[in-house]
Design an enzyme around this catalytic site. Structure first.
Site, PDB file in Angstrom:
ATOM      1  N   THR A  33      -2.318   9.709  -8.546  1.00  8.80           N
ATOM      2  CA  THR A  33      -2.392   8.247  -8.552  1.00  8.80           C
ATOM      3  C   THR A  33      -1.094   7.702  -7.972  1.00  8.80           C
ATOM      4  OG1 THR A  33      -2.754   6.292  -9.949  1.00  8.80           O
ATOM      5  CG2 THR A  33      -1.464   8.054 -10.908  1.00  8.80           C
ATOM      6  N   GLY A  60       1.641  -0.472   5.313  1.00  4.16           N
ATOM      7  CA  GLY A  60       2.386  -1.736   5.294  1.00  4.16           C
ATOM      8  C   GLY A  60       2.013  -2.608   4.113  1.00  4.16           C
ATOM      9  N   ASP A  83      -0.076  -7.221  13.348  1.00  7.39           N
ATOM     10  CA  ASP A  83       1.334  -7.462  13.688  1.00  7.39           C
ATOM     11  C   ASP A  83       2.248  -7.102  12.515  1.00  7.39           C
ATOM     12  OD1 ASP A  83       0.500  -9.340  11.930  1.00  7.39           O
ATOM     13  OD2 ASP A  83       1.327 -11.069  13.001  1.00  7.39           O
ATOM     14  N   HIS A  96     -12.320   1.802 -11.069  1.00  8.20           N
ATOM     15  CA  HIS A  96     -12.531   0.631 -10.209  1.00  8.20           C
ATOM     16  C   HIS A  96     -14.015   0.315  -9.991  1.00  8.20           C
ATOM     17  CE1 HIS A  96      -8.214   1.513  -8.690  1.00  8.20           C
ATOM     18  NE2 HIS A  96      -8.198   0.751  -9.752  1.00  8.20           N
ATOM     19  N   ARG A 104     -10.778  -2.989  -1.943  1.00 10.19           N
ATOM     20  CA  ARG A 104     -10.673  -1.519  -2.044  1.00 10.19           C
ATOM     21  C   ARG A 104     -11.274  -0.938  -3.322  1.00 10.19           C
ATOM     22  NH1 ARG A 104      -6.013  -0.626  -5.161  1.00 10.19           N
ATOM     23  NH2 ARG A 104      -4.426  -2.241  -4.958  1.00 10.19           N
ATOM     24  N   ASN A 152       1.401  -2.862  -0.466  1.00 10.39           N
ATOM     25  CA  ASN A 152       2.221  -2.879  -1.691  1.00 10.39           C
ATOM     26  C   ASN A 152       3.017  -1.583  -1.869  1.00 10.39           C
ATOM     27  OD1 ASN A 152       0.983  -5.403  -2.693  1.00 10.39           O
ATOM     28  ND2 ASN A 152      -0.847  -4.145  -2.933  1.00 10.39           N
TER      29      ASN A 152
HETATM   30  P1  NAI Z   1      -2.771  -2.312   0.111  1.00 11.90           P
HETATM   31  O1  NAI Z   1      -4.103  -2.945  -0.047  1.00 11.90           O
HETATM   32  O2  NAI Z   1      -1.559  -3.149  -0.149  1.00 11.90           O
HETATM   33  O3  NAI Z   1      -2.666  -1.653   1.553  1.00 11.90           O
HETATM   34  C1  NAI Z   1      -3.009  -2.397   2.628  1.00 11.90           C
HETATM   35  C2  NAI Z   1      -2.303  -1.817   3.822  1.00 11.90           C
HETATM   36  O4  NAI Z   1      -2.946  -0.631   4.254  1.00 11.90           O
HETATM   37  C3  NAI Z   1      -2.317  -2.757   4.992  1.00 11.90           C
HETATM   38  O5  NAI Z   1      -1.300  -3.729   4.855  1.00 11.90           O
HETATM   39  C4  NAI Z   1      -2.089  -1.781   6.135  1.00 11.90           C
HETATM   40  O6  NAI Z   1      -0.727  -1.486   6.273  1.00 11.90           O
HETATM   41  C5  NAI Z   1      -2.790  -0.532   5.661  1.00 11.90           C
HETATM   42  N1  NAI Z   1      -4.102  -0.453   6.299  1.00 11.90           N
HETATM   43  C6  NAI Z   1      -5.289  -0.876   5.793  1.00 11.90           C
HETATM   44  N2  NAI Z   1      -6.263  -0.652   6.699  1.00 11.90           N
HETATM   45  C7  NAI Z   1      -5.692  -0.102   7.776  1.00 11.90           C
HETATM   46  C8  NAI Z   1      -6.171   0.339   9.026  1.00 11.90           C
HETATM   47  N3  NAI Z   1      -7.463   0.237   9.339  1.00 11.90           N
HETATM   48  N4  NAI Z   1      -5.295   0.867   9.901  1.00 11.90           N
HETATM   49  C9  NAI Z   1      -3.998   0.979   9.583  1.00 11.90           C
HETATM   50  N5  NAI Z   1      -3.463   0.550   8.420  1.00 11.90           N
HETATM   51  C10 NAI Z   1      -4.308   0.034   7.530  1.00 11.90           C
HETATM   52  O7  NAI Z   1      -2.751  -1.011  -0.791  1.00 11.90           O
HETATM   53  P2  NAI Z   1      -1.652  -0.599  -1.842  1.00 11.90           P
HETATM   54  O8  NAI Z   1      -1.674  -1.546  -2.973  1.00 11.90           O
HETATM   55  O9  NAI Z   1      -0.384  -0.327  -1.133  1.00 11.90           O
HETATM   56  O10 NAI Z   1      -2.270   0.759  -2.384  1.00 11.90           O
HETATM   57  C11 NAI Z   1      -2.081   1.989  -1.720  1.00 11.90           C
HETATM   58  C12 NAI Z   1      -2.882   3.016  -2.460  1.00 11.90           C
HETATM   59  O11 NAI Z   1      -2.461   3.049  -3.835  1.00 11.90           O
HETATM   60  C13 NAI Z   1      -4.383   2.726  -2.506  1.00 11.90           C
HETATM   61  O12 NAI Z   1      -5.051   3.951  -2.500  1.00 11.90           O
HETATM   62  C14 NAI Z   1      -4.582   2.044  -3.857  1.00 11.90           C
HETATM   63  O13 NAI Z   1      -5.880   2.171  -4.356  1.00 11.90           O
HETATM   64  C15 NAI Z   1      -3.575   2.812  -4.701  1.00 11.90           C
HETATM   65  N6  NAI Z   1      -3.109   2.100  -5.888  1.00 11.90           N
HETATM   66  C16 NAI Z   1      -2.453   0.915  -5.770  1.00 11.90           C
HETATM   67  C17 NAI Z   1      -1.970   0.277  -6.900  1.00 11.90           C
HETATM   68  C18 NAI Z   1      -1.188  -0.986  -6.802  1.00 11.90           C
HETATM   69  O14 NAI Z   1      -0.764  -1.507  -7.847  1.00 11.90           O
HETATM   70  N7  NAI Z   1      -0.934  -1.522  -5.627  1.00 11.90           N
HETATM   71  C19 NAI Z   1      -2.148   0.864  -8.246  1.00 11.90           C
HETATM   72  C20 NAI Z   1      -2.848   2.137  -8.254  1.00 11.90           C
HETATM   73  C21 NAI Z   1      -3.289   2.720  -7.094  1.00 11.90           C
END
Ligand code: NAI
Length: 390
Positions: free
Chosen positions: A137, A8, A35, A204, A316, A10
């Site tokens: 990635t 849920g 939620d 990171h 993270r 980015n």
């Molecule tokens: P994020 O930090 O936005 O994700 C958070 C989400 O993960 C929460 O809203 C929830 O839906 C879920 N989550 C976290 N803990 C949880 C739990 N205990 N149980 C169930 N759901 C849980 O992460 P984002 O930005 O979407 O990144 C996803 C992946 O992509 C990560 O591995 C990140 O390192 C990688 N990444 C992200 C980039 C970006 O620009 N957003 C760039 C490069 C890599």
């Protein structure tokens, strides 16, 4: 075709906008945390879908169903994509496994280290013909603008590697994902390459160490720039981390000449390949970070304290990239008897900041290993064991 996105944050918002805009897909979202499912439903209703903004323009996508109940969204899914930090993978996998079809394609964006070992561990009791895949990635730098309503793509990588298990499926899965995400997806030989070539595990924690190794509690008036804050010292730390991974790659290749690890690229090469024209000056590792347009303006994770800001060591960049990245390759290096002085320095500092214990007396036998994806956690105790599963 039914596609379910798990997460849920980015990345899940980008996928929901992108795939939800297609008429030929039924797109579900599984998001069990707090939620979130309810907040998605409210946001989608208010905004008429998920609005995705990028340099290319604006797109609005409408997921079919968003739920915190796996039984409502997983059955019937041809493709299930975990688009969330690696610390949530195991929890989500355990939730969804009972509902996955025998022919489902299950993968993670990005895989981070040891994803295949984790899936194997959880599916152990199940005889399945599922296809497992992982991306090296996330194809985008992206940030939610309004929860459940709007997300911005700040930059898109020129190409992204994908591994699959069985590996003969890599081409087919890469072609499907390239079509779904409108990104060039390059199939590679094996999951071990993804584990070693996970550059987030170097960048990171390496940059966090560079920025905050001497931090002793002082308040910042604003969060320092993260990538643009890479100075010569931090660039040298990253160079040494990358050198240790290349040394490990060479040992594995010597040990097993048939193993294709060509996708495990040095950091500077990976940056040039991923970001191409976004890097204005690629003459050094430092300038490849500081002049990279996709990284512009992104700041270090901080939390407010009193009148200022302090580093958020639970974010993270350490909480994901150490146990599901650096510790995984450090575990393989230990099996290869390869000294890794810079990894050890960064891990020793990071585990102190995380309140965890991985490295003790130069060996990976701390109590926190059980919640990492180090090979030792899965009972893999020799290089043969690592390579046999590749
Ligand atoms: P994020 O930090 O936005 O994700 C958070 C989400 O993960 C929460 O809203 C929830 O839906 C879920 N989550 C976290 N803990 C949880 C739990 N205990 N149980 C169930 N759901 C849980 O992460 P984002 O930005 O979407 O990144 C996803 C992946 O992509 C990560 O591995 C990140 O390192 C990688 N990444 C992200 C980039 C970006 O620009 N957003 C760039 C490069 C890599």
């Amino acid at each position: 075709m039914q596609v379910t996105i798990c997460g849920g944050g980015n990345a899940a918002h980008v996928l929901a906008g992108l795939l939800g805009a297609r008429q030929d897909l039924q797109v579900n979202v599984y998001t069990p945390l707090n939620d979130e499912a309810q907040r998605w439903q409210q946001g989608i209703q208010a905004g008429g879908g998920i609005t995705l903004t990028s340099h290319e323009g604006i797109l609005v996508g409408q997921p079919y169903r968003v739920s915190a109940d796996p039984a409502a969204v997983i059955p019937g899914s041809k493709v299930v994509i975990l688009a969330l930090p690696a610390f949530a993978h195991e929890l989500i996998l355990r939730d969804i496994v009972p509902y996955l079809g025998e022919q489902a394609w299950l993968g993670a964006l990005p895989a981070r280290g040891g994803f295949d070992w984790s899936v194997e561990h959880i599916l152990m009791a199940r005889n399945t013909s599922m296809v497992i895949f992982g991306l090296q990635t996330l194809p985008w730098a992206c940030r939610i603008q309004q929860y459940g309503r709007e997300v911005a793509i700040l930059g898109t990588k020129a190409q992204v590697d994908l591994a699959a298990w069985p590996s003969s499926y890599a081409g087919e899965v890469a072609a499907l994902l390239a079509d779904l995400m409108d990104v060039y997806v390059c199939p590679i030989a094996n999951f071990l390459s993804l584990t070693l070539a996970n550059t987030g595990q170097l960048i990171h924690p390496g940059v966090m160490y560079g920025l905050f190794q001497d931090w002793h509690g002082q308040l910042y008036t604003e969060a320092p720039l993260f990538y643009q804050g890479v100075n010569a010292t931090t660039a040298d730390i990253l160079q040494q981390l990358s050198g240790e991974v290349q040394a490990l790659r060479r040992i594995l290749e010597r040990y097993h000449p048939d193993l294709d690890l060509s996708a495990v690229r040095p950091l500077d090469e990976w940056l040039r390949r991923s970001y191409a024209e976004d890097i204005l000056d690629a003459s050094s590792l430092q300038s490849s970070f500081s002049t990279n347009r996709s990284y512009a303006g992104l700041r270090a994770p901080m939390r407010p304290l009193g009148d200022g800001w302090v580093p958020d060591f639970q974010a993270r960049y350490l909480a994901e990239d150490v146990p599901y990245g650096l510790i995984v390759i450090r575990g393989i290096a230990e099996l290869a008897d390869l000294p890794t002085p810079m990894m050890d320095r960064v891990i020793a500092w990071a585990q102190m900041r995380l309140g965890k214990e991985y490295l003790v007396g130069g060996k990976l036998n701390g109590g926190s290993l059980a919640t990492s994806r180090a090979p030792q956690r899965y009972g893999i105790r020799t290089l043969d064991g690592v390579v046999r599963r590749a």
